[in-house]
Design a protein around this motif. Structure first.
Motif, short mmCIF file in Angstrom:
data_model
loop_
_atom_site.label_atom_id
_atom_site.label_comp_id
_atom_site.label_asym_id
_atom_site.label_seq_id
_atom_site.Cartn_x
_atom_site.Cartn_y
_atom_site.Cartn_z
N PHE A 1 -9.30 2.75 -13.85
CA PHE A 1 -10.20 2.59 -12.73
C PHE A 1 -9.42 2.35 -11.44
O PHE A 1 -8.25 1.98 -11.46
CB PHE A 1 -11.19 1.46 -12.99
CG PHE A 1 -12.25 1.85 -13.99
CD1 PHE A 1 -13.47 2.33 -13.55
CD2 PHE A 1 -12.01 1.76 -15.35
CE1 PHE A 1 -14.45 2.70 -14.46
CE2 PHE A 1 -12.97 2.14 -16.26
CZ PHE A 1 -14.20 2.61 -15.82
N GLU A 2 -10.10 2.59 -10.33
CA GLU A 2 -9.50 2.43 -9.01
C GLU A 2 -8.82 1.06 -8.90
O GLU A 2 -9.42 0.04 -9.23
CB GLU A 2 -10.58 2.57 -7.94
CG GLU A 2 -10.06 2.51 -6.54
CD GLU A 2 -11.17 2.70 -5.52
OE1 GLU A 2 -10.90 3.30 -4.48
OE2 GLU A 2 -12.31 2.24 -5.77
N LYS B 1 -13.91 5.94 -10.39
CA LYS B 1 -14.87 5.16 -9.63
C LYS B 1 -16.26 5.35 -10.23
O LYS B 1 -16.59 6.42 -10.71
CB LYS B 1 -14.91 5.60 -8.17
CG LYS B 1 -13.60 5.38 -7.45
CD LYS B 1 -13.65 5.93 -6.05
CE LYS B 1 -12.27 5.86 -5.44
NZ LYS B 1 -12.08 6.77 -4.35
N GLY C 1 -13.13 10.85 -10.72
CA GLY C 1 -11.73 10.47 -10.60
C GLY C 1 -10.84 11.70 -10.68
O GLY C 1 -11.31 12.83 -10.58
N TYR D 1 -19.71 8.94 -12.24
CA TYR D 1 -18.30 8.57 -12.39
C TYR D 1 -17.47 9.73 -11.90
O TYR D 1 -17.77 10.90 -12.20
CB TYR D 1 -17.95 8.30 -13.86
CG TYR D 1 -18.38 6.96 -14.37
CD1 TYR D 1 -17.57 5.84 -14.20
CD2 TYR D 1 -19.58 6.80 -15.03
CE1 TYR D 1 -17.95 4.60 -14.67
CE2 TYR D 1 -19.98 5.56 -15.52
CZ TYR D 1 -19.16 4.46 -15.32
OH TYR D 1 -19.56 3.24 -15.79
N ASN E 1 -7.80 6.59 -10.94
CA ASN E 1 -8.61 6.29 -9.76
C ASN E 1 -10.10 6.51 -10.03
O ASN E 1 -10.84 6.96 -9.17
CB ASN E 1 -8.16 7.11 -8.55
CG ASN E 1 -6.77 6.76 -8.11
OD1 ASN E 1 -6.33 5.61 -8.25
ND2 ASN E 1 -6.04 7.72 -7.61
#
Length: 135
Positions: A53-54, A101, A128, A126, A99
């Motif tokens: 994740f970010e 999100k 990325g 979602y 990354n």
């Protein structure tokens, strides 16, 4: 034979009506960074896809393959969306998504050629970067 005909006609009708709607299913998108690889065919399909994740630390080198996104239907949940995201990533040779999100997007659903108003709803999304880890 008459029963076969009726079942066939019913199946065709159901499929036709199902294709006249929009916003009733999950939307999945993969946009490759290299336009020549629009239809990626994997020589090796990854067994699993790691999610970062970010803001999470990335401690490996990677090759960016593309932007990956899933948008849920009206009653989708996080677990379902993450599974769809991983499945799409595997199909595109990605063994990690970085990354990543989570957010919401406004979507509509309805039937084409209908006078009924469209139903608006907020869907989980979602997105990325789909990457392939370097050895």
């Amino acid at each position: 034979m008459n029963t076969f005909f009726r079942l066939s006609l019913l199946s065709i009708t159901v499929l036709s009506l199902n294709s006249c709607g929009y916003g009733y299913s999950t939307s999945e998108r993969f946009t490759p960074f290299d336009p020549s690889q629009k239809d990626i065919k994997c020589n090796y399909v990854p067994e699993k896809v790691d999610l970062f994740f970010e803001g999470e630390k990335i401690d490996f080198e990677y090759e960016k393959l593309g932007v990956i996104e899933v948008q849920g239907q009206q009653y989708a949940n996080d677990a379902e969306m993450l599974e769809k995201l991983k499945k799409l990533a595997k199909e595109k040779c990605c063994d990690a998504i970085i990354n990543l999100k989570r957010g919401y997007i406004d979507r509509e659903r309805g039937l084409f050629f209908s006078s009924e108003p469209n139903e608006k709803y907020s869907a989980i999304t979602y997105f990325g970067l789909g990457v392939k880890k370097r050895s």
